[in-house]
Write a protein that holds these residues in place. Structure first.
Motif, PDB file in Angstrom:
ATOM      1  N   ARG A 121       4.372   7.076   6.746  1.00  3.93           N
ATOM      2  CA  ARG A 121       5.587   6.673   6.049  1.00  3.93           C
ATOM      3  C   ARG A 121       5.604   5.155   5.849  1.00  3.93           C
ATOM      4  N   VAL A 142       2.961   4.229   3.142  1.00  2.00           N
ATOM      5  CA  VAL A 142       3.438   4.486   1.777  1.00  2.00           C
ATOM      6  C   VAL A 142       4.435   3.404   1.369  1.00  2.00           C
ATOM      7  N   ASP A 187       4.223   0.837  -1.756  1.00  2.00           N
ATOM      8  CA  ASP A 187       5.278   0.659  -2.762  1.00  2.00           C
ATOM      9  C   ASP A 187       5.489  -0.830  -3.059  1.00  2.00           C
ATOM     10  N   ARG A 240      -2.221   4.766  -2.852  1.00  2.00           N
ATOM     11  CA  ARG A 240      -0.892   5.230  -2.461  1.00  2.00           C
ATOM     12  C   ARG A 240      -0.816   6.753  -2.535  1.00  2.00           C
ATOM     13  N   VAL A 258       0.347   9.306   0.303  1.00  2.00           N
ATOM     14  CA  VAL A 258       1.396  10.308   0.099  1.00  2.00           C
ATOM     15  C   VAL A 258       0.891  11.685   0.512  1.00  2.00           C
ATOM     16  N   ARG A 266       1.182  11.960   4.105  1.00  2.00           N
ATOM     17  CA  ARG A 266       2.568  12.046   4.569  1.00  2.00           C
ATOM     18  C   ARG A 266       3.221  13.365   4.187  1.00  2.00           C
ATOM     19  N   ASP A 267       3.032  13.787   2.921  1.00  2.00           N
ATOM     20  CA  ASP A 267       3.784  14.921   2.379  1.00  2.00           C
ATOM     21  C   ASP A 267       2.936  16.161   2.117  1.00  2.00           C
ATOM     22  N   GLY A 302       0.063  14.790  -3.101  1.00  2.00           N
ATOM     23  CA  GLY A 302      -0.907  13.774  -3.486  1.00  2.00           C
ATOM     24  C   GLY A 302      -1.670  14.137  -4.741  1.00  2.00           C
TER      25      GLY A 302
END
Length: 415
Positions: free
Chosen positions: A312, A315, A319, A334, A338, A341-342, A347
């Motif tokens: 987190r 990312v 940003d 990035r 992602v 993370r997600d 991604g």
């Protein structure tokens, strides 16, 4: 004395000798000819007379005398007065050639190669060729440029320096800001060529990454504290990447991904120094994209494992980096963060959008990233196609072997 010994000295010292000869002679072509003549003399004399106590100083002195001989033989010098003037202009301070000298000729050479009168591509190409000794073919491969085109770029850059009378010196304080961005960019590109070689049998070229780190340290010493923040950020970024060098390759030189690396092999001293530099650069509030990339690398380096990495925060840093320096490559990195993370599906949406825009079509890491995400999602056919595209663009053998192993594993996987 074996020719291998002289060959090793050439690899270790030729760029240093060339940089000093450039300071003494003030002409690229003359210095390069003098360098080769000096090593030719070494091949003749050292086996007979033995290795001199200071090979570098011997080579500089020999090169200087060879250059003077060349000037005296130059038919373009139509008068003895002109010959005498040129010879007189060549200083004899070869006795000061040592490792501890305050002035560093290669740093002078970097600033000369990064002069704003040269195009950005010419700055990088000339520095990689003259400071680091990469061949024209190696630089062309890194630039995805035909070798003849790259060679002409270097020739034109040298001619520009000569014809415009660009001085071979570190610029005055009022000129440094204009030149610093180019110098930092060139140093980082040198590091990248050493950290992940663009082509060839070896995954890494430690001599180049070490040289880039050395140049960054010298640059920080040169700059006043307020001007050095982004140079400190760049040094931090390189140290944090370099800290993982031992773990990045297996016993046979094969690529080891971050998730599979033995973190006990990471150099904690480099991680500690890199982290301190990041904190200092951020505290200055005069930082830029290199410091932000270093902050991302620090989060990774300080995590006990991939699973325990704060994706987190990474990312979030990407940003900020995208606002400071928007680029397709930053956006790709990035997207990978992602995905961590997600999940891979999130991604992949981002990677596909970047590839659809066309900017990364010839960037092998974009296709390799897509292949990995598709593999993790069980989309075998798409993963195979992406791996094959990445292979088409890969010129480095360890990467090629890694991609081929991944592809072979997928070929045995039912669709």
């Amino acid at each position: 004395m074996a020719q291998e010994t002289i060959g090793a000295i050439y690899r270790d010292e030729s760029r240093r000798v060339l940089a000093t000869l450039l300071r003494l002679l003030g002409d690229f072509d003359l210095a390069e000819e003098a360098l080769h003549e000096a090593f030719r003399a070494a091949l003749e004399q050292w086996p007979r007379e033995g290795l001199p106590a200071n090979p570098r100083a011997w080579l500089v002195s020999a090169g200087r005398f060879k250059a003077i001989d060349a000037i005296r033989r130059d038919r373009r010098c139509v008068s003895q007065e002109l010959v005498a003037e040129r010879v007189e202009s060549i200083a004899d301070d070869t006795g000061t050639v040592d490792d501890e000298g305050i002035e560093d000729d290669r740093l002078r050479l970097v600033f000369t190669c990064c002069h704003p009168a040269l195009s950005p591509d010419a700055q990088v190409a000339l520095t990689l060729r003259e400071v680091c000794g990469l061949t024209t073919e190696e630089i062309a491969s890194a630039f995805l440029t035909p070798a003849p085109t790259l060679a002409q770029r270097i020739v034109r850059a040298k001619a520009k320096i000569r014809d415009a009378g660009i001085p071979y010196q570190v610029p005055a304080p009022e000129e440094r800001a204009e030149r610093l961005d180019s110098v930092l960019r060139v140093i980082y590109l040198v590091f990248n060529e050493g950290y992940a070689a663009s082509a060839g049998e070896a995954l890494m070229r430690h001599d180049l990454s070490a040289e880039a780190i050395r140049l960054a340290r010298l640059l920080i010493e040169l700059l006043p504290g307020g001007e050095a923040a982004e140079a400190e950020g760049l040094l931090a970024l390189m140290l944090l990447h370099e800290s993982r060098r031992t773990a990045r390759a297996g016993p046979e030189g094969d690529l080891v991904l971050l998730e599979d690396q033995d973190r006990s092999l990471w150099n904690r001293d480099l991680i500690r120094e890199g982290g301190e530099l990041v904190e200092r650069a951020l505290a200055s509030r005069r930082f830029g994209p290199y410091t932000l990339q270093a902050a991302i690398a620090a989060v990774t380096a300080e995590a006990p494992s991939m699973a325990e990495t704060d994706w987190r925060e990474i990312v979030g840093l990407y940003d900020v980096l995208l606002r400071v320096e928007p680029s397709a490559v930053v956006a790709l990195n990035r997207a990978v963060a992602v995905a961590m993370r997600d999940g891979p599906a999130a991604g992949l949406v981002l990677v596909d959008a970047l590839l659809a825009a066309g900017d990364l079509d010839h960037y092998r890491f974009a296709h390799a990233a897509r292949a990995d995400l598709c593999r993790r999602l069980g989309r075998v056919g798409e993963a195979q196609a992406a791996y094959r595209r990445a292979l088409e663009l890969t010129r480095q053998e360890p990467e090629r072997r890694f991609l081929e192993r991944r592809l072979a594993t997928l070929d045995r996987t039912p669709c």
